[in-house]
Design an enzyme around this catalytic site. Sequence first.
Site: not given
Ligand code: ITT
Length: 214
Positions: A14, A72, A162, A183
């Site tokens: 995503g 992040d 989310y 978005k």
């Molecule tokens: P990487 O570390 O590989 O980048 P990850 O999904 O584990 O992938 P993060 O640790 O930064 O990344 O966690 C981000 C989480 O926050 C993500 O999995 C979503 O649950 C939420 N999130 C972040 N940006 C979002 C968005 O634009 N829309 C909805 N949820 C989001």
Amino acid sequence: MAAPAVVIATRNPGKVRELAELLADLPLRLLSLADFPELPEIPEEGETFLANAVAKARQVAALTRLPALADDSGLEVAALGGRPGVHSARYAADRTAPLPPTDEDNWRKLLQELTGVPEGARQARFVCVIALALPDGRLFTARGECSGTIASEPRGHHGFGYDPVFWLPEYGATMAEVGLEVKNRLSHRARALAEMKEVLRRLVAEGAFSGPSA
Ligand code: ITT
């Protein structure tokens, strides 16, 4: 001359989709971690978005010898004292389950925790910190936020994470209903990247990505 390469240092498809769209107008060849299947998992041990973004960008730049852009991000919910925050991806994690939680597991847990919290007390914000690490050690960071509230039920199928429960009052819709184009105009990621794009443009103009290691 070929466009210089930058690695988008995330395993979240995503995020890759949104970042690639936001960077499409820059003269860069975008790679992602899918282009480097041999790279190890990068542990996220920091307690802040900044620490985690910097760690991911630095490690990927060191391992690939290419400029690396890491994101992040997460959701901070006021009624939960800012949780799930940096733990957003693993919010609904269950130590006994073999697999990490899905996006749906996470937003279902959130709705459950907010049961009984009235509409006026469901403020939340998405936060994103983007870090760019160059193989020569230079580091740049940018932060963006997007405010909204947590809906009482999911709506929409766009986006990820989310988005189905993140309500945008000014649109009368959730982030998963507005679609990628909208978005990418208002999200935490778009805001952080708008700042980082200025840095990227400057570095491209300086030829900073065209050295022997890039
Ligand atoms: P990487 O570390 O590989 O980048 P990850 O999904 O584990 O992938 P993060 O640790 O930064 O990344 O966690 C981000 C989480 O926050 C993500 O999995 C979503 O649950 C939420 N999130 C972040 N940006 C979002 C968005 O634009 N829309 C909805 N949820 C989001």
